[in-house]
Design an enzyme around this catalytic site. Sequence first.
Site, short mmCIF file in Angstrom:
data_model
loop_
_atom_site.label_atom_id
_atom_site.label_comp_id
_atom_site.label_asym_id
_atom_site.label_seq_id
_atom_site.Cartn_x
_atom_site.Cartn_y
_atom_site.Cartn_z
N HIS A 48 0.84 -1.19 0.00
CA HIS A 48 0.00 0.00 0.00
C HIS A 48 0.88 1.25 0.00
O HIS A 48 2.08 1.18 0.27
CB HIS A 48 -0.88 0.02 1.25
CG HIS A 48 -0.07 0.03 2.53
ND1 HIS A 48 0.54 -1.09 3.03
CD2 HIS A 48 0.25 1.05 3.37
CE1 HIS A 48 1.18 -0.78 4.14
NE2 HIS A 48 1.04 0.51 4.36
N ARG A 90 3.85 -8.67 17.49
CA ARG A 90 4.72 -7.55 17.12
C ARG A 90 3.91 -6.26 17.19
O ARG A 90 2.75 -6.22 16.78
CB ARG A 90 5.25 -7.78 15.70
CG ARG A 90 6.07 -6.64 15.15
CD ARG A 90 6.50 -6.87 13.71
NE ARG A 90 7.27 -5.74 13.25
CZ ARG A 90 7.12 -5.16 12.06
NH1 ARG A 90 6.27 -5.65 11.18
NH2 ARG A 90 7.86 -4.11 11.73
N ASP A 136 1.05 5.09 1.85
CA ASP A 136 0.52 5.74 3.04
C ASP A 136 -0.06 7.09 2.65
O ASP A 136 0.44 7.76 1.76
CB ASP A 136 1.63 5.97 4.08
CG ASP A 136 2.13 4.66 4.67
OD1 ASP A 136 1.39 3.66 4.59
OD2 ASP A 136 3.25 4.67 5.21
N HIS A 177 4.78 -0.11 -0.12
CA HIS A 177 5.43 -1.04 0.81
C HIS A 177 4.42 -1.99 1.44
O HIS A 177 3.21 -1.77 1.37
CB HIS A 177 6.19 -0.28 1.91
CG HIS A 177 5.30 0.61 2.73
ND1 HIS A 177 4.81 1.81 2.24
CD2 HIS A 177 4.83 0.49 3.99
CE1 HIS A 177 4.06 2.39 3.17
NE2 HIS A 177 4.05 1.60 4.23
#
Length: 732
Positions: free
Chosen positions: A661, A723, A663, A713
């Site tokens: 995607h 995480r 940002d 990314h």
Amino acid sequence: MKRLCFPILSWMCLCAFSSLVNCEDQRIPEDKLLVLTVATKETDGFRRFLRSAKHFNYTVKVLGQGEKWSGGDYMSAPGGGQKVRLLKAAVAEMKSEDQVILFIDSYDVVFASGPKELLRKFQQAKHKVVFSSESLIWPDRHLEDKYPHVREGNRFLGSGGFMGYIPNIREMVANWTGADSDSDQLFFTKVYIDPPRRKALNITLDTKCRLFQNLHGALDEVVLKFEDGRVRARNVQYDTLPVILHGNGPTKLQMNYLGNYVPNSWTFETGCTVCLENLRSLSSLKESEYPLVVIGIFIQQPTPFVSVFFERLLKLQYPKNRLKLFISNQEPHHEQQVSSFLQNHGSLYLDVKSIRPEEEMDGADARDMAFDMCRKDKECDYFFNLDIEVVLKNENTLKILIKQNLPIVAPMITRVGRLWSNFWGALSVDGYYARSEDYVDIVQGRRVGLWNVPYISSVYLVKASLLQAELKDYQLFTSESLDPDMAFCHNVRSKGVFMYVNNLHTFGRILSTEKYKTEHLHNDLWQIFENPLDWQERYIHENYTRMIKDKLIENPCPDVYWFPLFNDVACDHLVEEMEHFGKWSGGGNMDTRIQGGYENVPTIDIHMNQVNYEKEWQKFLLEFVAPITEKMFPGYYTKAQFDLAFVVRYKPDEQPYLRPHHDASTFTINIALNQVGIDYQGGGCRFLRYDCSIQAPRKGWALMHPGRLTHYHEGLPTTAGVRYIAVSFVDP
Ligand SMILES: *[C@@H]1O[C@H](CO)[C@@H](O)[C@H](O)[C@H]1NC(C)=O
Ligand SMILES: *[C@@H]1O[C@H](CO)[C@@H](O)[C@H](O)[C@H]1NC(C)=O
Ligand SMILES: *[C@@H]1O[C@H](CO)[C@@H](O)[C@H](O)[C@H]1NC(C)=O
Ligand SMILES: *[C@@H]1O[C@H](CO)[C@@H](O)[C@H](O)[C@H]1NC(C)=O
């Protein structure tokens, strides 16, 4: 060659090198002067007097030592007949008729110059007895009409200081038959206002304060005068430099202020000349021989960074087996921090006493009780007061204060960037804060030294010997009208004990506690505005500040920068805060939290604004990220605006990865909040256009990359564990 003397005006002499009239021959030799003073006990003021006398080589004889003081309360009421009785007895025995006596108070007096100048001015007064003068009549104002008029200067007699030849003084006090509690000033006044007796004894007043400066009624007339490495007090009304300064009546604090400088205790050229006097050495002691200190720790309001306070307490450089702790905690909010400290480390200390919030002991009682713990302990040498809002950065503070060997001494601490400190330089008429002329210079470190001040708080060291003597009253902190600190300082002042503040070293600072809220799990995270320096020390990576200088910023993929930002505590607190809040989004496209309600690339996350953290987060981005952005992308300036900033949770069975995607940002900050290999397996970030991945994210390190257009990314799969990352879309 001889120094010679020309009369110029009636009272003035000019000495020059020539051989007409011999100047020296007419002078009273310095060894003809004897200083007499009455001191029934050695107060701090008395020691200051002796020090100044020694500085100028005065010969001092002390009368009444060890006698019980019966001349009234020296802090206020009339009295002093005891002084006259002792003087009468002393001069009756003195034989040498050409000797000059200076009879002077000592608890509130300092010499500003030496015997030579004093004797010269005495001779210039052309009388056998010279009394100090006052502008206020006391103790009997009905006698005003009887006083001779003076053309210029003070009209009334002050008995706190006078000098004269022995026969005249002897004669003057010969008739004394009064009680010890009678007024000496009234006695001498009656002699003075009786013309035949005044003439017979040859008495005059030092009306223009050439010899004596009584401060009562004259506070506006007296200023410090620094010149050529020396400091004097100048009377600006009469343009004189008095030799003796006397804080008579209610001017003790002004005397303390002047006494910080006069005689040459502090000058611009020399700095502090008394700071190394009378030190107590610890260096030859074995640890087991160190003075025993009771540390009183007081928690009286919700306070940020309490766990850091206890970490610092542990690091205080002092043998713990010579320390006893008294911890008074009035705040349930801090119970856990106190008890975990005591559980883990309490046994390192010689003894621990703690008062818990349930006991509902008020602040004054707790402080009185803490003093008593030292007072009743035969071994106790010092009491060290340490309020919870004190940030003692200097680990040697306790040793430094002990070495200074003063009755009560506070290390100066200030609130960062403010004039707020733990001492007052002066008091207002009603006993509250007032700013002394030197306050700002002291707080800002332009004058460093030891300062006798009327009020200290938060952190200070008290000698146990005081608690057993001058300060033996149990309720020093208790008062109907004053808060505990003010009550304590008031009591200390009224016992004639000096309180000093030391700004010779940097000791630390004082936290702001006013806006501390306790609604979150890790409330310290919210302190970035109120206590920015403490916030930075608590949360920012230890190598952050040197990363540009030492080129620590890495560049793992084109236009992707990687740098240390948060420390482990920040990461842990943020994760724990989010888990504590617990309202993780479902990861669907419908998202009522955002404008438009539709999220293109949803994650399992919590937004900063859901925990009321967006203002603080923006401040953090502005303070700690924007400078790096501007360094790495020169010419781009950011105010660190964002619509979306959030913590993402990746879990194999929840959301393990994020599909590729862009940002919605000009640039994105992505901070890893936990540790690969320990907290989770897998994870990382891949930039597809460059086929470049960061696969071993470092806890606390931030990735910074452009958001739109170039840096398409994806989040790589987390294969085990959980995480967390904190993501901010800056400048959307
Ligand atoms: C005081 O006396 C000492 C030695 O007797 C001398 O060295 C010093 O200069 C004198 N100080 C003053 C101010 O006269
Ligand atoms: C006081 O004594 C001085 C000498 O010291 C003398 O010159 C003066 O006349 C005397 N004053 C009175 C009022 O007796
Ligand atoms: C002492 O008392 C006598 C007798 O009352 C009086 O004549 C004399 O003036 C007094 N002396 C002083 C110095 O007051
Ligand atoms: C900071 O840098 C030093 C020296 O490069 C390093 O030893 C240390 O581990 C770094 N600190 C952290 C928390 O990574």
